[in-house]
Write a protein that holds these residues in place. Structure first.
Motif, mmCIF file in Angstrom:
data_model
loop_
_atom_site.group_PDB
_atom_site.id
_atom_site.type_symbol
_atom_site.label_atom_id
_atom_site.label_comp_id
_atom_site.label_asym_id
_atom_site.label_seq_id
_atom_site.Cartn_x
_atom_site.Cartn_y
_atom_site.Cartn_z
ATOM 1 N N ALA A 105 0.831 -1.214 0.000
ATOM 2 C CA ALA A 105 0.000 0.000 0.000
ATOM 3 C C ALA A 105 0.858 1.253 0.000
ATOM 4 O O ALA A 105 0.551 2.236 -0.691
ATOM 5 N N ILE A 106 1.945 1.235 0.780
ATOM 6 C CA ILE A 106 2.833 2.401 0.847
ATOM 7 C C ILE A 106 3.526 2.625 -0.497
ATOM 8 O O ILE A 106 3.607 3.756 -0.993
ATOM 9 N N GLU A 130 -4.920 -0.151 5.725
ATOM 10 C CA GLU A 130 -4.302 -1.334 5.122
ATOM 11 C C GLU A 130 -3.442 -2.123 6.115
ATOM 12 O O GLU A 130 -3.013 -3.241 5.808
ATOM 13 N N SER A 131 -3.173 -1.557 7.271
ATOM 14 C CA SER A 131 -2.378 -2.250 8.286
ATOM 15 C C SER A 131 -3.187 -3.395 8.886
ATOM 16 O O SER A 131 -4.362 -3.234 9.233
ATOM 17 N N ILE A 132 -2.557 -4.571 9.044
ATOM 18 C CA ILE A 132 -3.264 -5.727 9.601
ATOM 19 C C ILE A 132 -3.252 -5.728 11.124
ATOM 20 O O ILE A 132 -3.746 -6.667 11.746
ATOM 21 N N THR A 182 -4.347 10.144 15.215
ATOM 22 C CA THR A 182 -5.655 10.470 15.811
ATOM 23 C C THR A 182 -6.819 9.689 15.214
ATOM 24 O O THR A 182 -7.961 9.875 15.622
ATOM 25 N N GLY A 183 -6.551 8.828 14.257
ATOM 26 C CA GLY A 183 -7.632 8.053 13.659
ATOM 27 C C GLY A 183 -7.093 7.120 12.599
ATOM 28 O O GLY A 183 -5.898 7.122 12.295
ATOM 29 N N GLU A 184 -7.962 6.309 12.048
ATOM 30 C CA GLU A 184 -7.581 5.367 10.999
ATOM 31 C C GLU A 184 -7.758 6.041 9.647
ATOM 32 O O GLU A 184 -8.818 6.586 9.350
#
Length: 353
Positions: free
Chosen positions: A56-57, A227-229, A329-331
Motif C-alpha cells: 500500500a505504501i 491497510e495495516s493488519i 488520531t484516527g484510521e
C-alpha cells in the motif's frame, strides 16, 4: 486594476506550485535512489510491515519495507512473493544483522531481485555488504553515530538512516534533532540520508529536508492505516495514546546489554522488567550463557509484540510505539497519510518563502 486582481488571485497558486517543486527538489536524491514518488520510507515494524502495508505504501508513492525480523528464509521468500502480487512498484527488505541466517536471507532477496536491502541492528558482518551489492541491490544502513556513519560510507553503503530515541521499538540514546545536526552537515554530501524518529507531520519532514536530508522514515504514523493488519485493539491503543505514554524500557542488570525499547506503558512493560530478572537469575545459576540470555530477551519481545499486534492483547503484549503516537488520531488510508504529509511539507516550505 483588473490585471492586478488577476495577478493577486494567481499568486497563491504560483506559491503552491513553487512549494511542490521545492519539495520534489529536496527529495530528489531520495526518490532517485528509491524509485518512488516521495522519499518516505516505511519503518520496518515486525508483524506490521508485511505485504499489505508494504504494498500500500509503495502503491501510494512512498517506499514500503518488509520487516524480516526473525523470519526464516522460507517465510521471507513467501512474503516477498506475496508482496509482488500486490504492487508493481519497488519495495525493500529490512534484515537484522545479528540474524543467524543473514546470508541465506540475502540470497532470498537476490533470488527475487529485491532492489533495496536495509540492514539494521549493528555493524554489518564481514561479506554481507558485498553479497548484497553483488546482486545489484542498493544497501541502506542505520547509523547511531557519526563515526559509524563515516565507516559505513567508506564501506560502500548507498544510503544511511539516522534514527533518534523518539522512535518506537529498539532505540538509541540520542534524539533525532541532535543526530541530524551532528550527521547531516558531515555526510549528507556523501550519500542520501533518511531521518527517522518522532516524525509525525510534514512540517518536520520539510525541516529535515532543508537541513540536508534526502528523505525520512516513518513507522508509528502508518500503524493505524486502514491497510495495516494490526488488531483493532492495537490501533485503538495508538489512537488513544499521547506522546508521554510511549516510554523506554529500563535495563536492570548491567550484565545484560539490553537495547532499550520504546512502547506504550502497560502490564507487558512490567513483565519485561520481570523477564530481565528471570534471565539474570539463570545467568547466576549458570543455566544459560550470555548469548543464550540475550536470545531469550529477543524472543520475549518477538512474542510480546505478536500478542499485541496480531492477537490484540494490548494489556500483556508489547505496544511498540514512537513518541509521534500522539499525532495518530484516527484510521486513515496510506494514500491519505502520505498526501497529508506532502501537503503539510509543501505548506511549510511555502510559508518559508
Amino acid at each position: 486594476m483588473a490585471n492586478a486582481a488577476i495577478h493577486c488571485a494567481g499568486a497563491p497558486l504560483l506559491a503552491k506550485a513553487l512549494a511542490m517543486s521545492k519539495l520534489n527538489e529536496l527529495m530528489a536524491r531520495g526518490t532517485e535512489l528509491l524509485g518512488s514518488d516521495y522519499a518516505i520510507l516505511c519503518g520496518a515494524m515486525s508483524w506490521v510491515s508485511e505485504r499489505h502495508l508494504v504494498s500500500a505504501i509503495s502503491n501510494a508513492g512512498g517506499f514500503g519495507v518488509i520487516a524480516c525480523g526473525a523470519m526464516t528464509p522460507e517465510l521471507l521468500d513467501a512474503e516477498i512473493a506475496a508482496t509482488r502480487t500486490l504492487t508493481k512498484r519497488g519495495f525493500g527488505v529490512n534484515l537484522i544483522t545479528m540474524h543467524p541466517q543473514l546470508f541465506d536471507l540475502i540470497a532470498v532477496c537476490t533470488s527475487h531481485g529485491v532492489g533495496h536491502v536495509v540492514l539494521a541492528g549493528g555493524l554489518p558482518p564481514k561479506g554481507s555488504l558485498e553479497a548484497i551489492k553483488a546482486s545489484g541491490a542498493k544497501v541502506i544502513c542505520f547509523t547511531p553515530t557519526l563515526a559509524l556513519g563515516k565507516k559505513l560510507v567508506r564501506s560502500g553503503v548507498d544510503a544511511l538512516v539516522i534514527e533518534g530515541m523518539e522512535a518506537g521499538g529498539h532505540i538509541g540514546p540520542v534524539s533525532t534533532s541532535v543526530l541530524a545536526q551532528e550527521i547531516l552537515p558531515e555526510l549528507a554530501g556523501e550519500v542520501p540520508i533518511f531521518v527517522a524518529g518522532g516524525i509525525g507531520r510534514g512540517e518536520a519532514i520539510a525541516g529535515y529536508l532543508e537541513m540536508g536530508a534526502s528523505g525520512v522514515q516513518l513507522g508509528t504514523r502508518f500503524v493505524c492505516a486502514t491497510e495495516s493488519i494490526a488488531h483493532p485493539a492495537f490501533k485503538k491503543a495508538f489512537i488513544r495514546a499521547s506522546a508521554r505514554d510511549a516510554i523506554a524500557s529500563v535495563q536492570i542488570d548491567p550484565r545484560l546489554p539490553v537495547i532499550p525499547v520504546r512502547a506504550l506503558k502497560n502490564a507487558g512493560t512490567e513483565a519485561f522488567t520481570a523477564k530481565q530478572r528471570e534471565v539474570a537469575n539463570l545467568l547466576d545459576a549458570g543455566t544459560v550463557d550470555m548469548p543464550a540470555a540475550q536470545l531469550e530477551i529477543e524472543h520475549y519481545w518477538a512474542g510480546a509484540l505478536r500478542r499485541a499486534v496480531i492477537d490484540g492483547d494490548v494489556e500483556n503484549g508489547s505496544l511498540m510505539a514512537g513518541q509521534s503516537v500522539g499525532m495518530v488520531t484516527g484510521e486513515e488510508s496510506v494514500a491519505e497519510i502520505i498526501a497529508s504529509l506532502a501537503r503539510q511539507a509543501e505548506a511549510a516550505l511555502q510559508t518559508r518563502g
